[in-house]
Write a protein that holds these residues in place. Sequence first.
Motif, PDB file in Angstrom:
ATOM      1  N   ASP A 121       0.821  -1.214   0.000  1.00 18.55           N
ATOM      2  CA  ASP A 121       0.000   0.000   0.000  1.00 18.55           C
ATOM      3  C   ASP A 121       0.857   1.267   0.000  1.00 18.55           C
ATOM      4  O   ASP A 121       0.331   2.376  -0.111  1.00 18.55           O
ATOM      5  CB  ASP A 121      -0.976   0.015   1.187  1.00 18.55           C
ATOM      6  N   THR A 122       2.179   1.104   0.126  1.00 24.47           N
ATOM      7  CA  THR A 122       3.088   2.251   0.177  1.00 24.47           C
ATOM      8  C   THR A 122       4.277   1.982  -0.730  1.00 24.47           C
ATOM      9  O   THR A 122       4.861   0.896  -0.693  1.00 24.47           O
ATOM     10  CB  THR A 122       3.582   2.500   1.613  1.00 24.47           C
ATOM     11  N   ASP A 142       7.638   0.375   8.146  1.00 22.90           N
ATOM     12  CA  ASP A 142       6.396  -0.290   8.536  1.00 22.90           C
ATOM     13  C   ASP A 142       6.320  -0.496  10.048  1.00 22.90           C
ATOM     14  O   ASP A 142       5.232  -0.419  10.637  1.00 22.90           O
ATOM     15  CB  ASP A 142       6.266  -1.628   7.813  1.00 22.90           C
ATOM     16  N   THR A 195       5.410   3.011  11.590  1.00 18.31           N
ATOM     17  CA  THR A 195       4.007   3.380  11.343  1.00 18.31           C
ATOM     18  C   THR A 195       3.060   2.483  12.131  1.00 18.31           C
ATOM     19  O   THR A 195       2.047   2.949  12.660  1.00 18.31           O
ATOM     20  CB  THR A 195       3.659   3.302   9.846  1.00 18.31           C
ATOM     21  N   THR A 203       1.217  -0.043   7.531  1.00 16.31           N
ATOM     22  CA  THR A 203       1.593   0.073   6.123  1.00 16.31           C
ATOM     23  C   THR A 203       2.327  -1.193   5.685  1.00 16.31           C
ATOM     24  O   THR A 203       2.882  -1.928   6.495  1.00 16.31           O
ATOM     25  CB  THR A 203       2.525   1.285   5.872  1.00 16.31           C
ATOM     26  N   THR A 243       5.219  -1.699   2.738  1.00 14.16           N
ATOM     27  CA  THR A 243       6.006  -0.813   1.886  1.00 14.16           C
ATOM     28  C   THR A 243       6.947  -1.566   0.964  1.00 14.16           C
ATOM     29  O   THR A 243       7.516  -2.593   1.328  1.00 14.16           O
ATOM     30  CB  THR A 243       6.829   0.152   2.774  1.00 14.16           C
ATOM     31  N   LYS A 262      -1.929   3.116  -1.549  1.00 12.79           N
ATOM     32  CA  LYS A 262      -2.521   4.280  -0.891  1.00 12.79           C
ATOM     33  C   LYS A 262      -1.599   5.500  -0.912  1.00 12.79           C
ATOM     34  O   LYS A 262      -2.070   6.624  -0.978  1.00 12.79           O
ATOM     35  CB  LYS A 262      -2.858   3.945   0.564  1.00 12.79           C
ATOM     36  N   TRP A 263      -0.290   5.257  -0.820  1.00  6.51           N
ATOM     37  CA  TRP A 263       0.663   6.364  -0.731  1.00  6.51           C
ATOM     38  C   TRP A 263       1.867   6.098  -1.625  1.00  6.51           C
ATOM     39  O   TRP A 263       2.426   4.991  -1.618  1.00  6.51           O
ATOM     40  CB  TRP A 263       1.137   6.556   0.708  1.00  6.51           C
ATOM     41  N   PHE A 285       5.538  11.292   8.196  1.00 10.17           N
ATOM     42  CA  PHE A 285       4.413  10.796   7.399  1.00 10.17           C
ATOM     43  C   PHE A 285       3.171  10.623   8.267  1.00 10.17           C
ATOM     44  O   PHE A 285       2.079  11.083   7.903  1.00 10.17           O
ATOM     45  CB  PHE A 285       4.809   9.474   6.749  1.00 10.17           C
TER      46      PHE A 285
END
Length: 342
Positions: free
Chosen positions: A53-54, A72, A75, A82, A84, A113-114, A335
């Motif tokens: 998602d990243t 990850d 976060t 996340t 990544t 998502k990002w 972030f």
Amino acid sequence: MTARFSYRFLCVAIAFGALVATSLVFHALLPPSIPEGVAEKSKFFAKHKDEFDTLFLGSSRFYHAVSPEIFDKVTRESGLSTRTFNFGIDGMNPPENFYVLDQILKTEPRSLKWVFVEVGDIETKSHANILSTQRLLYWHDWPRTALTLRKAFNPHGKAKWYQKLNRLWSARRTFILHLGLFEKQFTNVGRAADFLPSQTDVPALESNLNLGPKGDGYRLAGAAMSPERAEKFRRKLAEEVARARPEFIDPYAESAYRDCAAKIRRIGAEPIFVVPPGIYQSPTLFRKSPPPGPLFLFNDSKTYPQLYDIKVRVDDQHLTNEGAAEFTRLLALEFVRSIRRP
């Protein structure tokens, strides 16, 4: 005489039309010719695109500095989970990164998502001494070639007509280089072998060195700089701090980043722009307001002194493993703050 000239002109026009038509057919039939070093990550991401998602997209300043594992973890501990992937590639500067982003988005990743995008100006000079010919060739479609030519012709977007005439001569080698690369890319030079089945077995993608030891795209950085290089680094950093002042990104790069942001949002993701902790200390700004997305500036030794300690520097632009871990941690925290900011 006139009839003979018209006949010759018609023959040339037909030949040129046939060349263009054949090139277009080849482009339709063949997938993009992605060179070694980029292809491994492209294939891996295409295979696992819905698992992440990243995404981090940039040069070696991302490749060797952003650890998905640490990102990850930070976060997750901050309450924002996340998954990544690091799509950093050595030497991947604008406009090559814009081409690669287009290829990534064409895979239609459903979970993305990002997208973190490294910020930099359009490169017009050749890096043939460090990059293969194929690395210089493959991204030269017309949109990227036009960006490069416009930057070479009018670097700051403010040249007078007589300055533009002068640039036609002074930058002639740059024009010839990029137009020649576009011609080869468009006419599919050297791509006949792409129609043939491979005669060699392709090693498992997950074990490829370009994907790093954990298969998340992050490759470990080098050792700290020597005492001699450290002293040069201190002096150069002091000079950069003394003359630092806000600088606008070049207008062609800004236009491209805004276009990228729009493409990223069209698939349901959000763009985030990052300036890694390099030696140059001038804050990078977008010319127009609002910016195309959040902009994180880490090229600030006063705000982030821990990233400029000689013990965590490989050179002017790169961090050691310890420095990369700290940069990743700080980036993840910034972030999370930006996501929660009203």
